[in-house]
Write a protein that holds these residues in place. Structure first.
Motif, PDB file in Angstrom:
ATOM      1  N   TYR A  14      51.125  16.933 -13.564  1.00  0.00           N
ATOM      2  CA  TYR A  14      50.329  17.655 -14.551  1.00  0.00           C
ATOM      3  C   TYR A  14      49.054  18.243 -13.948  1.00  0.00           C
ATOM      4  O   TYR A  14      48.669  19.355 -14.289  1.00  0.00           O
ATOM      5  CB  TYR A  14      49.999  16.689 -15.692  1.00  0.00           C
ATOM      6  CG  TYR A  14      49.341  17.299 -16.901  1.00  0.00           C
ATOM      7  CD1 TYR A  14      50.100  17.949 -17.869  1.00  0.00           C
ATOM      8  CD2 TYR A  14      47.971  17.201 -17.107  1.00  0.00           C
ATOM      9  CE1 TYR A  14      49.511  18.492 -18.993  1.00  0.00           C
ATOM     10  CE2 TYR A  14      47.370  17.738 -18.220  1.00  0.00           C
ATOM     11  CZ  TYR A  14      48.146  18.382 -19.170  1.00  0.00           C
ATOM     12  OH  TYR A  14      47.555  18.913 -20.280  1.00  0.00           O
TER      13      TYR A  14
ATOM     14  N   ARG B 161      50.538   9.956 -19.174  1.00  0.00           N
ATOM     15  CA  ARG B 161      51.529  10.968 -18.819  1.00  0.00           C
ATOM     16  C   ARG B 161      51.643  10.947 -17.296  1.00  0.00           C
ATOM     17  O   ARG B 161      50.910  10.247 -16.622  1.00  0.00           O
ATOM     18  CB  ARG B 161      51.145  12.332 -19.368  1.00  0.00           C
ATOM     19  CG  ARG B 161      50.357  13.158 -18.423  1.00  0.00           C
ATOM     20  CD  ARG B 161      50.117  14.552 -18.936  1.00  0.00           C
ATOM     21  NE  ARG B 161      48.673  14.662 -18.977  1.00  0.00           N
ATOM     22  CZ  ARG B 161      47.967  14.883 -20.044  1.00  0.00           C
ATOM     23  NH1 ARG B 161      48.531  15.113 -21.172  1.00  0.00           N
ATOM     24  NH2 ARG B 161      46.674  14.916 -19.980  1.00  0.00           N
TER      25      ARG B 161
ATOM     26  N   TYR C  80      41.575  23.208 -20.119  1.00  0.00           N
ATOM     27  CA  TYR C  80      41.564  21.781 -19.862  1.00  0.00           C
ATOM     28  C   TYR C  80      40.599  21.548 -18.721  1.00  0.00           C
ATOM     29  O   TYR C  80      40.567  22.294 -17.756  1.00  0.00           O
ATOM     30  CB  TYR C  80      42.968  21.286 -19.511  1.00  0.00           C
ATOM     31  CG  TYR C  80      43.954  21.458 -20.644  1.00  0.00           C
ATOM     32  CD1 TYR C  80      43.896  20.649 -21.755  1.00  0.00           C
ATOM     33  CD2 TYR C  80      44.914  22.471 -20.613  1.00  0.00           C
ATOM     34  CE1 TYR C  80      44.778  20.809 -22.812  1.00  0.00           C
ATOM     35  CE2 TYR C  80      45.792  22.633 -21.660  1.00  0.00           C
ATOM     36  CZ  TYR C  80      45.729  21.819 -22.756  1.00  0.00           C
ATOM     37  OH  TYR C  80      46.603  21.981 -23.798  1.00  0.00           O
TER      38      TYR C  80
ATOM     39  N   LYS D 224      50.069  23.678 -18.646  1.00  0.00           N
ATOM     40  CA  LYS D 224      49.669  22.459 -19.355  1.00  0.00           C
ATOM     41  C   LYS D 224      49.708  22.682 -20.859  1.00  0.00           C
ATOM     42  O   LYS D 224      50.133  21.804 -21.624  1.00  0.00           O
ATOM     43  CB  LYS D 224      48.264  22.044 -18.934  1.00  0.00           C
ATOM     44  CG  LYS D 224      48.166  21.532 -17.527  1.00  0.00           C
ATOM     45  CD  LYS D 224      46.714  21.254 -17.198  1.00  0.00           C
ATOM     46  CE  LYS D 224      46.562  20.970 -15.727  1.00  0.00           C
ATOM     47  NZ  LYS D 224      45.167  20.759 -15.357  1.00  0.00           N
TER      48      LYS D 224
ATOM     49  N   ALA E 140      53.690  17.904 -28.350  1.00  0.00           N
ATOM     50  CA  ALA E 140      53.107  17.603 -29.656  1.00  0.00           C
ATOM     51  C   ALA E 140      54.097  17.884 -30.784  1.00  0.00           C
ATOM     52  O   ALA E 140      54.274  17.066 -31.685  1.00  0.00           O
ATOM     53  CB  ALA E 140      51.829  18.404 -29.869  1.00  0.00           C
TER      54      ALA E 140
ATOM     55  N   ASN F 261      51.852  20.568 -23.495  1.00  0.00           N
ATOM     56  CA  ASN F 261      51.207  19.874 -24.609  1.00  0.00           C
ATOM     57  C   ASN F 261      51.695  20.385 -25.961  1.00  0.00           C
ATOM     58  O   ASN F 261      51.891  19.599 -26.885  1.00  0.00           O
ATOM     59  CB  ASN F 261      49.689  19.993 -24.507  1.00  0.00           C
ATOM     60  CG  ASN F 261      49.131  19.156 -23.385  1.00  0.00           C
ATOM     61  OD1 ASN F 261      49.782  18.243 -22.886  1.00  0.00           O
ATOM     62  ND2 ASN F 261      47.923  19.461 -22.963  1.00  0.00           N
TER      63      ASN F 261
ATOM     64  N   ASP G  34      42.706  13.565 -24.665  1.00  0.00           N
ATOM     65  CA  ASP G  34      43.620  13.662 -23.532  1.00  0.00           C
ATOM     66  C   ASP G  34      43.594  12.392 -22.695  1.00  0.00           C
ATOM     67  O   ASP G  34      43.736  12.435 -21.484  1.00  0.00           O
ATOM     68  CB  ASP G  34      43.266  14.886 -22.674  1.00  0.00           C
ATOM     69  CG  ASP G  34      44.501  15.588 -22.127  1.00  0.00           C
ATOM     70  OD1 ASP G  34      45.593  15.396 -22.681  1.00  0.00           O
ATOM     71  OD2 ASP G  34      44.358  16.321 -21.140  1.00  0.00           O
TER      72      ASP G  34
ATOM     73  N   MET H  53      46.611  18.739 -30.891  1.00  0.00           N
ATOM     74  CA  MET H  53      47.060  19.053 -29.526  1.00  0.00           C
ATOM     75  C   MET H  53      47.677  20.450 -29.494  1.00  0.00           C
ATOM     76  O   MET H  53      47.451  21.216 -28.561  1.00  0.00           O
ATOM     77  CB  MET H  53      48.106  18.036 -29.057  1.00  0.00           C
ATOM     78  CG  MET H  53      47.568  16.678 -28.698  1.00  0.00           C
ATOM     79  SD  MET H  53      48.882  15.502 -28.295  1.00  0.00           S
ATOM     80  CE  MET H  53      49.537  16.205 -26.796  1.00  0.00           C
TER      81      MET H  53
ATOM     82  N   ALA I 117      46.213  23.704 -27.600  1.00  0.00           N
ATOM     83  CA  ALA I 117      47.063  24.382 -26.618  1.00  0.00           C
ATOM     84  C   ALA I 117      47.123  25.884 -26.905  1.00  0.00           C
ATOM     85  O   ALA I 117      47.092  26.700 -25.973  1.00  0.00           O
ATOM     86  CB  ALA I 117      48.465  23.782 -26.627  1.00  0.00           C
TER      87      ALA I 117
END
Length: 181
Positions: free
Chosen positions: A82, A77, A171, A90, A98, A94, A73, A157, A161
């Motif tokens: 975020y 961005r 996260y 998030k 992705a 993501n 990460d 990713m 997620a």
């Protein structure tokens, strides 16, 4: 859900391997630069091949650092937005990013990079400078290899997620914005 955990962990290991290779290439590059400086200023010797090796190693650092940055990460961005979002938001961002951006972009890099490396190999491309490195296709072949690992990192990713959405992972960081737990 167990298969997602195993897939996520396996994909993560590949991205960490890319980071390890990039780290080793960085150390080799530092040694190469040190050698070039000492040879030039202490012994008045210059090696075109060693100078070209610097940018070859830098290419490896940069290209193989991308999948690692995606996994950890560490990519760019708009963190001002975020960091304020929930883990679930998030994860959706993501996952979408992705699947819609990272993986298709990696595919394009792979297709064009493969042709780029193949053309270099077909021509027997080498350095244009006397004493330079031959076989330039070797460094150009890192481009499609990196595209594969970028796609792997994009899939990683997505799997991470999904694990966040399920509540198993989150996260980490300040206000849980940045880094992976």
């Amino acid at each position: 859900m167990q298969w997602i955990i195993k897939l996520d962990d396996g994909l993560a290991r590949l991205s960490y391997l890319c980071g390890w290779v990039a780290c080793v290439a960085m150390l080799l590059m530092a040694g190469n630069v040190f050698y070039d400086v000492v040879a030039r200023y202490a012994f008045n010797e210059v090696s075109i091949g060693m100078q070209e090796m610097e940018w070859h190693l830098y290419s490896i650092v940069f290209l193989l650092g991308i999948p690692y940055a995606l996994r950890t990460d560490g990519h760019v961005r708009v963190d001002v937005f975020y960091t304020r979002w929930s883990n679930k938001a998030k994860a959706w961002i993501n996952l979408t990013g992705a699947l819609l951006f990272v993986v298709p972009f990696a595919y394009l890099i792979g297709i064009y990079g493969y042709d780029f490396a193949l053309d270099s190999y077909s021509m027997g491309e080498g350095s244009g400078d006397p004493g330079g490195l031959p076989h330039r296709w070797l460094i150009k072949s890192v481009i499609p290899v990196t595209a594969f690992f970028i796609a792997i990192a994009g899939l990683n990713m997505a799997t991470f997620a999904l694990r966040v959405m399920s509540g198993e992972k989150q996260y980490e960081g300040e206000n849980s914005g940045g880094g992976l737990a």
